[in-house]
Design an enzyme around this catalytic site. Sequence first.
Site, PDB file in Angstrom:
ATOM      1  N   ASN A 140      -4.774   5.060  -2.522  1.00  0.00           N
ATOM      2  CA  ASN A 140      -6.048   5.518  -1.972  1.00  0.00           C
ATOM      3  C   ASN A 140      -6.670   6.591  -2.849  1.00  0.00           C
ATOM      4  O   ASN A 140      -5.970   7.511  -3.306  1.00  0.00           O
ATOM      5  CB  ASN A 140      -5.836   6.079  -0.557  1.00  0.00           C
ATOM      6  CG  ASN A 140      -5.545   4.977   0.443  1.00  0.00           C
ATOM      7  OD1 ASN A 140      -6.433   4.265   0.878  1.00  0.00           O
ATOM      8  ND2 ASN A 140      -4.273   4.827   0.796  1.00  0.00           N
TER       9      ASN A 140
ATOM     10  N   ASP B 154     -11.780   0.259   1.464  1.00  0.00           N
ATOM     11  CA  ASP B 154     -10.922   0.523   2.616  1.00  0.00           C
ATOM     12  C   ASP B 154     -11.780   0.790   3.864  1.00  0.00           C
ATOM     13  O   ASP B 154     -12.922   1.245   3.767  1.00  0.00           O
ATOM     14  CB  ASP B 154     -10.031   1.728   2.313  1.00  0.00           C
ATOM     15  CG  ASP B 154      -8.844   1.815   3.245  1.00  0.00           C
ATOM     16  OD1 ASP B 154      -8.592   0.836   3.971  1.00  0.00           O
ATOM     17  OD2 ASP B 154      -8.170   2.863   3.250  1.00  0.00           O
TER      18      ASP B 154
ATOM     19  N   GLU C 201      -6.088  -4.878   8.521  1.00  0.00           N
ATOM     20  CA  GLU C 201      -5.149  -3.790   8.768  1.00  0.00           C
ATOM     21  C   GLU C 201      -4.773  -3.754  10.256  1.00  0.00           C
ATOM     22  O   GLU C 201      -5.563  -4.111  11.123  1.00  0.00           O
ATOM     23  CB  GLU C 201      -5.775  -2.443   8.390  1.00  0.00           C
ATOM     24  CG  GLU C 201      -6.078  -2.277   6.921  1.00  0.00           C
ATOM     25  CD  GLU C 201      -6.663  -0.902   6.628  1.00  0.00           C
ATOM     26  OE1 GLU C 201      -6.036  -0.166   5.861  1.00  0.00           O
ATOM     27  OE2 GLU C 201      -7.731  -0.591   7.177  1.00  0.00           O
TER      28      GLU C 201
ATOM     29  N   GLU D 272       0.852  -1.183   0.000  1.00  0.00           N
ATOM     30  CA  GLU D 272       0.000   0.000   0.000  1.00  0.00           C
ATOM     31  C   GLU D 272       0.892   1.238   0.000  1.00  0.00           C
ATOM     32  O   GLU D 272       1.812   1.341   0.821  1.00  0.00           O
ATOM     33  CB  GLU D 272      -0.910   0.023   1.223  1.00  0.00           C
ATOM     34  CG  GLU D 272      -1.818   1.261   1.261  1.00  0.00           C
ATOM     35  CD  GLU D 272      -2.727   1.308   2.474  1.00  0.00           C
ATOM     36  OE1 GLU D 272      -3.534   2.260   2.579  1.00  0.00           O
ATOM     37  OE2 GLU D 272      -2.619   0.411   3.335  1.00  0.00           O
TER      38      GLU D 272
END
Length: 766
Positions: free
Chosen positions: A597, A659, A716, A538
């Site tokens: 993102n 997310d 996460e 990420e």
Amino acid sequence: MFRWLSLNESALDPSEHAIWKISALRIILASGFLLEAIVAIDSSLQAIAVGAFHILWIVALFYAALGLGLFYSARNVSVSAGILIATVYGAAFSIIAFIDQFEIAKLGYILIYTTPIIARLFFTTRLAVVLMTLNVLPFFFLLRNQPIFNFIGINTTLPDSHTYIQSLLFLFFNVCIPLAVFRVLYALDASAWRHRKATTALETSHDQYHEIFQNAGSALLLTDAHGIILQANNLANSLLGRMVLPNAKATTDAALFDWLSLDNSIRLKGGNPEDGANLRMSAYRTRDGKLVAMESIAQTKNEHYIVALRDVSNLHSIHHALELSQERESYLSNHDKLTSLPDRDMLRKHLKDVLAKADQGKVTALVSFRLNSIRHANQKLGIYVGDILLRRFAEELTAALPHNSFCARLRSIVFSFVVDDFSTPGEIIKMVDHVRHALPKEIDIDGESLLIQFSAGIALVRPGESEPDDLIRRSEVALDTARRSSDPGATLFDEEDEAEIRRSVEIEMGIVSGLKQKEFRLVYQPKVTQDGSLAGVEALLRWQSASLGNVSPVEFIEIAERAGLIRDISNFVLNTACAQIRSWLDQFGSSPVVAVNLSASDMARNDLLALIDGICVEHAVEPSFLEFEITETGLIENEVQAIRYLDQLKERGFGIAIDDFGTGYSSLSKLSHFPARSVKIDRSFVAHIGNNQKSEMIIKAIVSLAGILSCKTVAEGVENLAQESFLRDIGCDYFQGYLYYRPLEVDAMSLLIQKNSAILDEVLAS
């Protein structure tokens, strides 16, 4: 020299020219094919009767040639006409050479004489002349009155040959050729009729133009590019003095400025003397002393100019007074009558100029002051005293501002001024604070001491901003916020809020300079599989500011969203991530899937897909190497457009992940419409594994829901073995957190990729 003998084909349109050729050619071929059929049939029957079967072949051959000519007439006129000429020559040769009765055979020569006419109709005069010359040879044979030797040994003489040949010539000369000529003459007649009609219309149009030109009600001239007068109506000639008597011809002076004096011209308007419209802003003296102005100058297609003149002799005496009146009117229309300050429209015009010339290295702001105590003055002493207070406050504010500051009355009790040429937002805050303290606390009016209380709001000019209305709106919002946040006498920047506001402003301005100075960078946090192998990374944004130090994304992302700068940040992240993927591919032959993102603001962009496609093409990065993460909130805020964008991104081959899954308020039915490949379990749930049964139940539900949606799950914030064990047991696919890797700089990430390159190839292949 023979052109006058030729048909003027240019008199016809190209389409008409083709039509009459095809039509005339078909007339000859079709009429010959049909009318001569009787002769051919009868001669064939006689040939069968006498056993001359070779005549049948000759007749069939000629009819095949005519049929071939008809076939090509719709496709290629030249080929068809060539076949016709060849057929005529072939028929003539057959008559001359294969009939043993010379008196009959001689008639074939007559048939040859038609070929120049056919050649001229369908080809050129040159070919027709060539055939005329060639036809002299058979003419000499005819003068000798001797038959041609039949070297082939074929005899086509039949008992009625004389009748057949005469009938053939009669039909060809009396029907076929005349009909074709009639068709040509008809085309020429139609063209001539249209030409006469167009000529009549042109003459009528010319007469109408002349009447309009003469009676337009204005003095009109037609000149060339050098000012030579080509035409002038009677009003123009009279105005310039070019006609001595009503019926006299104009003098030989041809140029317009032979009749107008440049030396005695008078300016009708202000302006730059070098302006291209200078001629229309001046009045010129004629020879008899009149003042003439050029009311309009219009250019025609052939680079001539239509000039309209106007006699302004009687207007010049009041021109100066009119200018003064207009200047006064302009001043009053753009200034407030009570304070004589510029009004809102004048402020907008000034801001538009300031924004157009804004220096990117300087900070510009619009500051607004609201006189809160005016209501008390109106209630206590009346509106008249309130107006005086407003006027006095405007004078005090103008005096307290830096020299040459632009100050305007925005609306009834709000005054705004423009602040520019400062290096930092902090300097602007100090200047506003200085102005605030320089204003008096009280103003005496008619023996009454009136308290001065006001609020202040500041709006900084955003990078690239060009519209003043949004800047004015932001300053008024800031002003209203300041008025409601504390007592009426406080300004926006009081002691408690100043540090926070200063920090927010400095971050907003710092983002712009930070992107230019390359203070932003990306770090990469790996995602691993259940066996600890690298499954992807990420991309996380970091900012090390030269003036602010290390700024957390939690702090600057929110400010960037509010200030409209998130698009610039997204552009930087996408471009940097793709450039890094290309670097890893060139270096190791493989790259992990990089997750980037996307904010809710990004999903509202009209250029998002074009931006992503352009960056991928620029760095030659395949879509399979990129994954886009978007929060549930970002999906729901722009649901229709988000679905459309994500569907198109998925079709291109990009990965889609939701997310912070579970923290939003989206329903299952809505989530089922989003083309997600994976969902990320928010760290807030993972952190409570082992001590919060509800969080564990939510995680189980998310993993189960992801299975229903055919999505992979990524946890996460995994930081200990207990969390890992729980997530592994419930079937979570991927893990991300400090238990495995912290966010890595590029060099450390490159070493990790090098170790896992073989595994990455398998992940990408799957």
